[in-house]
Structure formats: C-alpha cells, structure tokens
Write a protein that holds these residues in place. Structure first.
Motif, PDB file in Angstrom:
ATOM      1  N   THR A 127       0.826  -1.207   0.000  1.00  0.00           N
ATOM      2  CA  THR A 127       0.000   0.000   0.000  1.00  0.00           C
ATOM      3  C   THR A 127       0.858   1.255   0.000  1.00  0.00           C
ATOM      4  O   THR A 127       1.706   1.450   0.878  1.00  0.00           O
ATOM      5  CB  THR A 127      -0.917   0.011   1.235  1.00  0.00           C
TER       6      THR A 127
ATOM      7  N   GLY B 206      -0.934   4.335  -1.087  1.00  0.00           N
ATOM      8  CA  GLY B 206      -1.923   5.398  -1.009  1.00  0.00           C
ATOM      9  C   GLY B 206      -2.655   5.520  -2.328  1.00  0.00           C
ATOM     10  O   GLY B 206      -2.132   5.154  -3.386  1.00  0.00           O
TER      11      GLY B 206
ATOM     12  N   VAL C  84       0.004   6.499   2.247  1.00  0.00           N
ATOM     13  CA  VAL C  84      -0.320   5.449   3.207  1.00  0.00           C
ATOM     14  C   VAL C  84      -0.097   5.844   4.665  1.00  0.00           C
ATOM     15  O   VAL C  84      -0.981   5.644   5.512  1.00  0.00           O
ATOM     16  CB  VAL C  84       0.452   4.152   2.873  1.00  0.00           C
TER      17      VAL C  84
END
Length: 616
Positions: free
Chosen positions: A128, A130, A309
């Motif tokens: 991840t 974002g 993130v």
C-alpha cells in the motif's frame, strides 16, 4: 427479497480463453514471443513533464502492449547499484476484463548479466502506497521517498531487471470516471498489472529485455495479494508466454471479509477505508457504503482518496466503520451486503503451477497470521508446491525482515533448485502474538539478537559482544517513544596488554532502560534518537578475579538512526557512534585498567536483528 451483486460469468468467453491458452502452451516460446511482438505497435516516446501520466485517449487491443515510455531517474539510496530506468505506460485489463492503462517503472542494472540465459526479470509488486496519484511508486522512486526502495535495490544487486507497476489509478487527466481511480485490493486487476508490465518492458527500445527471460514475482501486503493473484491468473491462462519460475508473497490478505474486523476500530482502519474506495471504483454500486455513509463518513472516504499510506494510517487510527454510517450499522451487516464483491477477491482458488513462498508475521496486527496459514493450506490441498515461513514480528517490520529470505528463495528457483515444501508440516498452527488493538501503534521487539563491537581507543583494539546477547523494546509509533532493555551474558575476550594476548572477563549490564524517541513521518521517514546506559565491569584478568573493577558511572551508548521504514531492508537496526568510558574503580588494578580503557572517543557498532523465521 434478496439482491445479488455477483457479476454474471460468460462461460463461452472463459472456454475460448482456455482454448487460446492451451494453444499457446503447445507453441515454442520463441514463436509466442514473435507473435506477441508482431501484435504490438511501436511505442511512443513520452514527454518529460507531468503530462506523461495523462490517461491516453485510446488504448491498444493487446494486454501488455507498451503505449509510451521515457528515460527516468530513480533514487534507491546510497547502496543501490548503478541502473538505467524508464517510466512506462502500458495496456492491461481490470477485474472485469475491461481495458485499462497502467503506469510503472522499469529498472535495469548497468552491470552486465553474467548468468545463464538472458537477464532475469523480477516483477516487484509494491504494498500500500496510497490512493492519490501522487503516492504512486514511480513518483516516489524518482523522489527517493519510496519505502520499498531497499528491497528493489537488493534485487538489482542480484542481477534482476526490476519492474514496478503503479497499478490502476496513477494516471490522471480528463478521461471518463471509469478510467480513473485506484482499484485498490481488486485482486485480478492487480495481478494482471503485475504480469503485463513484464510484457511491456520487453518492448522498450534499448532496454535489452526478453520474453525468454526467467521471471520471478515478489510482493508483500497489497503486493502479496497482487503477486498471488498474478500466480492465479497465470494458472487461468493469462500471459502464458511468461517463464515464471517462482512467486514470493508475504502478509497476504487472502480473505477480505475475515481481515476487515481486524482493521475496524484498530490502527489499520485506513486500509479498510481505502479498500472500500478501491473496490467501489472497480465494482460501482456493489458496495453501497457511500449510500449508507454519514456526511462524516463520506468526508473520511474522500480524504483517504487524497492521502498517502502513512498519512492516512496515522489520521484514521482506531476509527470504526459503523461510526461513519448513518445509523451505526454493525460491521457484520455491512460485510454481508458487500460479500459478493469481497469474496471475489478471495485467494486459494486454483492450483498454482509454479513454486510459491508464502510468509507472514506472527505478530501481524493488520492481517492475522491465520490468513497466511489458511492460504498455504488451501494451495497445498490443490497440489501447489508451497514453502511457508513464520516471522516473529508485526506487519510492517516483517516486510523488511523477510527480504533477506525471500530474495534468496527466488534466486534458488532461477537456478533450478527444487524448493522445500511445507505442505506436509506437522507443526501446530501458530497463535498470534499481535499487540491488542484499539490502542497505540506499538511495534514490539522481543529478544532480538544483539551483535556489536566496541573499539577501545587507547589499546587500538576491538572487543565483540558475545553470542546470546539480546535487545527487547516497545517502539510506540503513536507516542513516538522507545523503551527497551539489553541483555548481555558475562563473557571472556582476548586483548593485548603490553603486547601480550590476555584473557579478560567482562560484564556489560544495563544500567537502566534504553529510552528515546521513535518517529515515523507521514512520508514513511524513520528517525530514532535514544540512548542505552550500561555498566562495564572487568571480572577477571588471565582468569584471576580482581573484585569489582567497574566504571564509576554508566557508559552511555547513543542510538541514532535516520532513514525510512525501508531502513529495515536487511531486517536489522544498525547503530554506530562514539562514547566515553568513565574511570574504573573497585579493585587494586583499577588504575591500570583506567589508563588502558577509559576516556573519550571509544567507537561502537550495535546491530539489532530479529530472530530467524520458523519454517512451517
């Protein structure tokens, strides 16, 4: 009356796909590569400015076709090998088989490949980052802020050409809404993107990459889900020309409905919010959270769309999804409504035809360790060759601890070595050691291995810490504090005194807690500032005890580290610096020992590394 949101399956299309895949399998690989090359139009060299990331007006027909490319600069840290890089835009397909354009970065070491055959390729699936396009790995690799840079650099050192997809949503522009927006955690789309960037990279002029290359796939967390979906898509006949030899996937969310309760009301809530956004982009209307959300809930979902993130993780820590709905709808009801869409992301569906390395953190606070175990068991039951390792730490730390094991495992697959299977393991299922949820974000180091050396300035000699030394700590990311302790067994070492090798007994014991600050920034930067006090006692010389020859005050070892969370790229924390040894008193040779050992400018190196993983 019940409503099903499960999409219809066109069985004729599926049957045709299988026939085509079967036909590909019987063709020689060179013929496949030639056929693929002939189907691709010449790519366009893209502009140097931000317009490179504008969604193209039209897409080619073939998955993996390179649409545009340009030279790129990547910053992977001081220890990264020299490499040539390109940004690319290529055609792929999403979870509904709709055509999409994807951006990414291709990095090739400049050093010549000296192994057998063409240079190997690693499709590295990031975790991840974002949902906002500004968070895309291509942009963070250029800026030197990508927290996974250390893993990528390690792969380049091993000789791989590394492909890093940005997944869907990194491209912006004026296209229709269906062309924009991240499809975060939409497994099939992510798996396709991981495979298609390998096809696209082979079309970059001057990159000297080949579809005859052996291919490895590696990812953790979202990247682990993507890598595993790529493996399942290969089994389903997607990209049959690729010579994939192994897949390494860690921290995999194999069942989103089971993962969601762990994220809700916990430090990982932002991942749950991001999943709702991403899956809603891929399957509009099937997750009616935006219809059920309160105004505050809509604002939260919209904000997560604009954050990278760590920013989202810290802002939405311990939030609860029902609290963002109009009537505080229970989580299990929300999950039941979205079950058809969530269940389409489940893994463990088919036999994977290449070896898999699955790994997980025993203390994972985001994705329970049972997810990794269940996924391993599902694939083993279907006849997949699975190696499974259990690491001692939580989610983020495991990502970097495991790099030192995952990459060598992939290297062995390139070399044709048969993997060790975990499918017949008789070990009992591991019990989670994750910290309780709902409080501060605490990363626990439980008896990590401590290695180190102390440079004695006057003697111009180095003393090493003994085996069995450990360091334990709680790094509270929320409170930005570090509290720990070291444990070092009494030991004997040899130093030269007046030119004579002399056995000296030493005791190094904590003189209080190791304390300091531990700051993870919104950009993933990591700064540790602290100190560890220790009393040093010379217990014997030449085997003769001399009483308590002890420093009159503790030696202070400053612990300073600056980087990003990827600083854990080799699974360790490394501290170096200088300190001062006080006078030694308490025995009749204390004056001699003080003259030989005390004073300023004593150097030290401390290396804190996790316990080895357990193979299941």
């Amino acid at each position: 009356m019940s409503v099903s949101f499960r999409p219809k399956i066109n069985w004729r299309t599926r049957m045709n796909t299988r026939k085509i895949a079967t036909a590909f399998r019987v063709l020689p690989l060179a013929a496949i590569a030639m056929a693929a090359s002939a189907a691709f139009a010449a790519p366009v060299q893209g502009p140097a400015d931000a317009s490179f990331y504008t969604y193209p007006a039209a897409l080619p027909a073939a998955n993996g076709e390179l649409i545009s490319y340009r030279d790129a600069q990547v910053n992977l840290g001081a220890n990264a090998p020299a490499a040539k890089a390109w940004n690319v835009v290529y055609k792929s397909s999403d979870s509904k088989d709709a055509a999409v354009a994807i951006a990414g970065t291709v990095i090739v070491p400049t050093a010549a490949w000296t192994g057998t055959g063409p240079r190997p390729i690693l499709s590295y699936a990031v975790g991840t980052h974002g949902l906002d396009p500004k968070c895309a790995p291509s942009k963070q690799l250029a800026a030197g802020t990508d927290y996974e840079a250390a893993n990528i650099a390690a792969a380049l050192k091993a000789g791989y050409a590394v492909m890093v997809t940005d997944y869907k949503g990194a491209l912006t522009g004026t296209g229709s809404a269906t062309k924009l927006g991240s499809t975060y955690l939409s497994g099939k789309a992510q798996g396709n993107a991981v495979l298609d960037i390998v096809r696209a990279a082979a079309q970059i002029p001057g990159a000297n990459l080949s579809l005859n290359s052996q291919v490895a796939i590696w990812g953790f967390s979202q990247g682990g889900q993507s890598a595993t979906w790529a493996a399942e898509q290969l089994a389903n006949g997607y990209a049959p020309e690729l010579k994939v030899v192994g897949v390494a996937a860690g921290g995999v969310p194999g069942n989103l409905r089971e993962v969601a309760p762990t994220l809700d009301g916990n430090i990982g809530f932002a991942f749950l919010g991001a999943a709702l956004n991403g899956l809603n982009n891929q399957y509009p209307g099937t997750l009616p959270i935006r219809l059920l959300a309160s105004e505050e809930g809509l604002a939260a979902l919209n904000k997560i769309n604009t954050q990278c993130v760590f920013e989202a993780l810290f802002e939405f820590q311990n939030k609860s999804l029902p609290a963002y709905t109009r009537d505080n709808i229970p989580l299990d009801e929300l999950l039941e409504i979205g079950a058809p869409t969530l269940d389409q992301q489940n893994l463990g569906n088919v036999k994977i035809n290449v070896p898999m390395y699955i790994y997980h953190g025993k203390a994972d606070e985001f994705i329970p360790v049972s997810q990794g175990v269940n996924l391993k068991n599902a694939y083993c039951a279907k006849g997949t060759s699975v190696t499974f390792d259990l690491f001692p730490s939580e989610h983020i730390v495991t990502q970097f601890q495991a790099a030192a094991t995952a990459l060598p495992w992939l290297n062995e697959r390139l070399a044709g070595k048969a993997p060790v299977s975990s499918c017949n393991s008789t070990k009992p299922a591991p019990v989670s050691t994750a910290n309780p949820g709902g409080g501060n974000f605490v990363v626990t180091l439980d008896k990590w291995n401590l290695a180190g050396e102390i440079g004695l300035k006057t003697l111009a000699q180095t003393v090493f810490l003994p085996a069995g030394s450990t360091f334990s700590a709680d790094a509270d990311v929320t409170a930005k504090t570090l509290n720990g302790s070291l444990s070092i067994p009494d030991y004997k070492t040899t130093v030269k005194l007046i030119g004579i090798n002399t056995s000296v007994g030493l005791r190094v014991e904590a003189a209080g807690a190791t304390t300091g600050s531990n700051v993870v920034g919104n950009d993933g930067s990591l700064t540790i500032t602290g100190q560890s006090p220790a009393n040093i006692t010379v217990t014997s010389v030449l085997g003769i005890p001399f009483g308590q020859c002890k420093t009159v005050s503790p030696v202070i070892f400053p612990l300073n580290l600056k980087g990003n969370v990827g600083t854990l790229g080799d699974g360790t924390l490394n501290f170096t610096g200088t300190t001062s040894f006080p006078q030694i008193k308490g025995c009749f040779i204390s004056g001699i020992l003080t003259a030989l050992m005390s004073g300023n400018g004593q150097t030290f190196k401390l290396n804190v590394a996790p316990p080895a993983p357990i193979r299941y």
